[in-house]
Scaffold this motif. Sequence first.
Motif, PDB file in Angstrom:
ATOM      1  N   MET A   1      -6.850   6.451  -6.364  1.00 50.93           N
ATOM      2  CA  MET A   1      -6.131   5.165  -6.437  1.00 50.93           C
ATOM      3  C   MET A   1      -5.671   4.711  -5.062  1.00 50.93           C
ATOM      4  O   MET A   1      -5.812   3.537  -4.705  1.00 50.93           O
ATOM      5  CB  MET A   1      -4.927   5.282  -7.388  1.00 50.93           C
ATOM      6  N   LEU A   2      -5.112   5.636  -4.281  1.00 52.92           N
ATOM      7  CA  LEU A   2      -4.628   5.270  -2.940  1.00 52.92           C
ATOM      8  C   LEU A   2      -5.772   4.821  -2.037  1.00 52.92           C
ATOM      9  O   LEU A   2      -5.615   3.910  -1.232  1.00 52.92           O
ATOM     10  CB  LEU A   2      -3.858   6.452  -2.324  1.00 52.92           C
ATOM     11  N   GLU A   3      -6.931   5.460  -2.215  1.00 54.60           N
ATOM     12  CA  GLU A   3      -8.108   5.054  -1.425  1.00 54.60           C
ATOM     13  C   GLU A   3      -8.505   3.611  -1.756  1.00 54.60           C
ATOM     14  O   GLU A   3      -8.815   2.810  -0.860  1.00 54.60           O
ATOM     15  CB  GLU A   3      -9.276   5.998  -1.723  1.00 54.60           C
ATOM     16  N   GLN A   4      -8.472   3.266  -3.043  1.00 60.00           N
ATOM     17  CA  GLN A   4      -8.796   1.889  -3.454  1.00 60.00           C
ATOM     18  C   GLN A   4      -7.815   0.883  -2.853  1.00 60.00           C
ATOM     19  O   GLN A   4      -8.153  -0.277  -2.635  1.00 60.00           O
ATOM     20  CB  GLN A   4      -8.759   1.741  -4.990  1.00 60.00           C
ATOM     21  N   LEU A   5      -6.591   1.340  -2.591  1.00 62.16           N
ATOM     22  CA  LEU A   5      -5.536   0.449  -2.078  1.00 62.16           C
ATOM     23  C   LEU A   5      -5.402   0.509  -0.558  1.00 62.16           C
ATOM     24  O   LEU A   5      -4.456  -0.027   0.010  1.00 62.16           O
ATOM     25  CB  LEU A   5      -4.202   0.810  -2.745  1.00 62.16           C
ATOM     26  N   GLY A   6      -6.354   1.191   0.104  1.00 61.23           N
ATOM     27  CA  GLY A   6      -6.328   1.233   1.569  1.00 61.23           C
ATOM     28  C   GLY A   6      -5.447   2.326   2.147  1.00 61.23           C
ATOM     29  O   GLY A   6      -5.035   2.234   3.305  1.00 61.23           O
ATOM     30  N   ASN A   7      -5.135   3.340   1.348  1.00 62.44           N
ATOM     31  CA  ASN A   7      -4.303   4.468   1.793  1.00 62.44           C
ATOM     32  C   ASN A   7      -3.007   4.051   2.493  1.00 62.44           C
ATOM     33  O   ASN A   7      -2.770   4.377   3.667  1.00 62.44           O
ATOM     34  CB  ASN A   7      -5.108   5.414   2.696  1.00 62.44           C
ATOM     35  N   PRO A   8      -2.125   3.344   1.769  1.00 65.16           N
ATOM     36  CA  PRO A   8      -0.857   2.904   2.379  1.00 65.16           C
ATOM     37  C   PRO A   8       0.013   4.068   2.839  1.00 65.16           C
ATOM     38  O   PRO A   8       0.806   3.923   3.773  1.00 65.16           O
ATOM     39  CB  PRO A   8      -0.170   2.122   1.252  1.00 65.16           C
ATOM     40  N   GLU A   9      -0.142   5.247   2.205  1.00 67.66           N
ATOM     41  CA  GLU A   9       0.705   6.410   2.551  1.00 67.66           C
ATOM     42  C   GLU A   9       0.477   6.872   3.990  1.00 67.66           C
ATOM     43  O   GLU A   9       1.354   7.496   4.598  1.00 67.66           O
ATOM     44  CB  GLU A   9       0.466   7.557   1.559  1.00 67.66           C
ATOM     45  N   ARG A  10      -0.695   6.534   4.555  1.00 67.09           N
ATOM     46  CA  ARG A  10      -1.002   6.995   5.913  1.00 67.09           C
ATOM     47  C   ARG A  10      -0.241   6.215   6.984  1.00 67.09           C
ATOM     48  O   ARG A  10      -0.231   6.595   8.151  1.00 67.09           O
ATOM     49  CB  ARG A  10      -2.513   6.902   6.167  1.00 67.09           C
ATOM     50  N   ARG A  11       0.367   5.113   6.590  1.00 66.05           N
ATOM     51  CA  ARG A  11       1.138   4.307   7.555  1.00 66.05           C
ATOM     52  C   ARG A  11       2.600   4.743   7.628  1.00 66.05           C
ATOM     53  O   ARG A  11       3.384   4.174   8.377  1.00 66.05           O
ATOM     54  CB  ARG A  11       1.113   2.831   7.134  1.00 66.05           C
ATOM     55  N   LEU A  12       2.971   5.707   6.795  1.00 65.68           N
ATOM     56  CA  LEU A  12       4.394   6.033   6.643  1.00 65.68           C
ATOM     57  C   LEU A  12       4.798   7.296   7.384  1.00 65.68           C
ATOM     58  O   LEU A  12       4.037   8.263   7.428  1.00 65.68           O
ATOM     59  CB  LEU A  12       4.725   6.204   5.159  1.00 65.68           C
ATOM     60  N   LYS A  13       6.012   7.286   7.931  1.00 66.13           N
ATOM     61  CA  LYS A  13       6.646   8.503   8.436  1.00 66.13           C
ATOM     62  C   LYS A  13       7.520   9.028   7.297  1.00 66.13           C
ATOM     63  O   LYS A  13       8.488   8.361   6.912  1.00 66.13           O
ATOM     64  CB  LYS A  13       7.503   8.193   9.660  1.00 66.13           C
ATOM     65  N   THR A  14       7.175  10.203   6.762  1.00 64.62           N
ATOM     66  CA  THR A  14       7.855  10.671   5.553  1.00 64.62           C
ATOM     67  C   THR A  14       8.544  12.022   5.738  1.00 64.62           C
ATOM     68  O   THR A  14       8.193  12.810   6.620  1.00 64.62           O
ATOM     69  CB  THR A  14       6.857  10.793   4.382  1.00 64.62           C
ATOM     70  N   ILE A  15       9.522  12.259   4.862  1.00 62.35           N
ATOM     71  CA  ILE A  15      10.170  13.566   4.697  1.00 62.35           C
ATOM     72  C   ILE A  15       9.992  13.902   3.221  1.00 62.35           C
ATOM     73  O   ILE A  15      10.263  13.060   2.354  1.00 62.35           O
ATOM     74  CB  ILE A  15      11.677  13.485   5.048  1.00 62.35           C
ATOM     75  N   HIS A  16       9.518  15.106   2.923  1.00 62.12           N
ATOM     76  CA  HIS A  16       9.210  15.485   1.537  1.00 62.12           C
ATOM     77  C   HIS A  16      10.272  16.474   1.062  1.00 62.12           C
ATOM     78  O   HIS A  16      10.503  17.492   1.731  1.00 62.12           O
ATOM     79  CB  HIS A  16       7.825  16.125   1.484  1.00 62.12           C
ATOM     80  N   VAL A  17      10.910  16.186  -0.063  1.00 65.53           N
ATOM     81  CA  VAL A  17      11.994  17.040  -0.569  1.00 65.53           C
ATOM     82  C   VAL A  17      11.642  17.584  -1.947  1.00 65.53           C
ATOM     83  O   VAL A  17      11.513  16.831  -2.914  1.00 65.53           O
ATOM     84  CB  VAL A  17      13.336  16.271  -0.638  1.00 65.53           C
ATOM     85  N   GLY A  18      11.473  18.917  -2.031  1.00 66.89           N
ATOM     86  CA  GLY A  18      11.214  19.591  -3.296  1.00 66.89           C
ATOM     87  C   GLY A  18      12.327  20.577  -3.608  1.00 66.89           C
ATOM     88  O   GLY A  18      13.301  20.695  -2.876  1.00 66.89           O
TER      89      GLY A  18
END
Length: 431
Positions: free
Chosen positions: A30-47
């Motif tokens: 799905m993200l590939e179809q949408l142009g991979n918007p996640e690759r433009r983000l600076k993220t912190i992942h909390v689990g």
Amino acid sequence: MFQSYDEAVDWIHDLLNHGIKPGLERMEWMLEQLGNPERRLKTIHVGGTNGKGSTVTYMRTVLEEAGYEVGTFTSPYIETFTERIAINGQPISEEDLIDLCNRVKPIVEIAAASPLGSPTEFEVITVISLLYFGTVSYPDLVVMEVGLGGRFDSTNVIHPLVSVITNVGYDHTHILGSDIKQIAYEKAGIIKSGVPLITTAEKEEVLTLLSETARMKNAKIYRLTNEFDVKHLTIADEGEHFQFTSPFGSFENLVIEMKGEHQVKNAAAALMALDYLRVFYGIHLEKEMIQRGLKRASWPGRFEALQQEPLVIVDGAHNPEGVESLSNTLQNHYSEKRIHVVFSALGDKDIESMLQPLYPIVESLTFTTFDFPRAVKARSLYDRSTFKEKSFYENWNDAIQSVFDRTSKEDLIIITGSLYFVSEIRNYLKN
């Protein structure tokens, strides 16, 4: 095309019927179809098992004090669906949500008709959040909370600057497994190659597994009481006072208004992540910003006082570790009060072992239920508890009224169990 907010949210909720499907293939497609918007983000992942939302909040409020725009993705919601996707605590607008649902829906339908199968509710919400942050709002940083587990969680498509695992305990055992090492293995799935891990986990077998995973991924690990530390100084009416030490410096005289020793650890996890970003990514943070940000952090439904005389507190303690933290906080802050508990839970819990930490400190337990697919009937909860002073009401209005009728204004009423239950009662009491 969705014309209204209600139509869009109903469509998302209807996807809940597709359950939980492990794997990241649908997300990546799905993200590939949408142009991979996640690759433009600076993220912190909390689990982690508990404390994710609070840790996200501490990071957000401190970064806001430093002038940054911070996107957050959290779950579940307490007041409105849109609060799950927010910028500086302001939920996504209804208009933006409608627009993004219209962009995502055709892709969801193509996936559903393909061997990939229909995306789940949580997958679609995650895609919408990444699309919002990456193509609409463009925040400086995004703090993303894991939904469930980690390895196959739909948020695990991001490549963060730093990862955080708060703690690992027994929750969602029907999905993650009942062995603590298996649960830790799932949580450790968010550790990425070369991306440092910060953890406040304390169980030895959990720390061993996290450390081994980090070593295999060539990821530096920062562990509470090892690479960084926190000293809980005093317990006061306004909250907790503590000091924090990391390899890069120390901060004295820190205060959080969210009560409980577990909140001090959550704040420490947030501070270690921020201190790492300060040193390695040039995030501008001054001591005063940290003090102000921590002090104003609050998170609805987590040991939140809704009224006085009698004092009514709602707390989403929905697993054994959460109830244990609740019990400790009550003993530290309200040992002189008579405590009455109203409790409801979802079907995947071991009720007796979950409630055990409350038995020595509470006067009465009132069981109830609420309108939710997996909510347990009040009578069933009542039967599964060995506590003596107990009652049950299938209607939660009646349960709450009965407790109010028999308490004095000096007493304390705790409403706890499922976060979904707490959300419902909180909205009722506030209105």
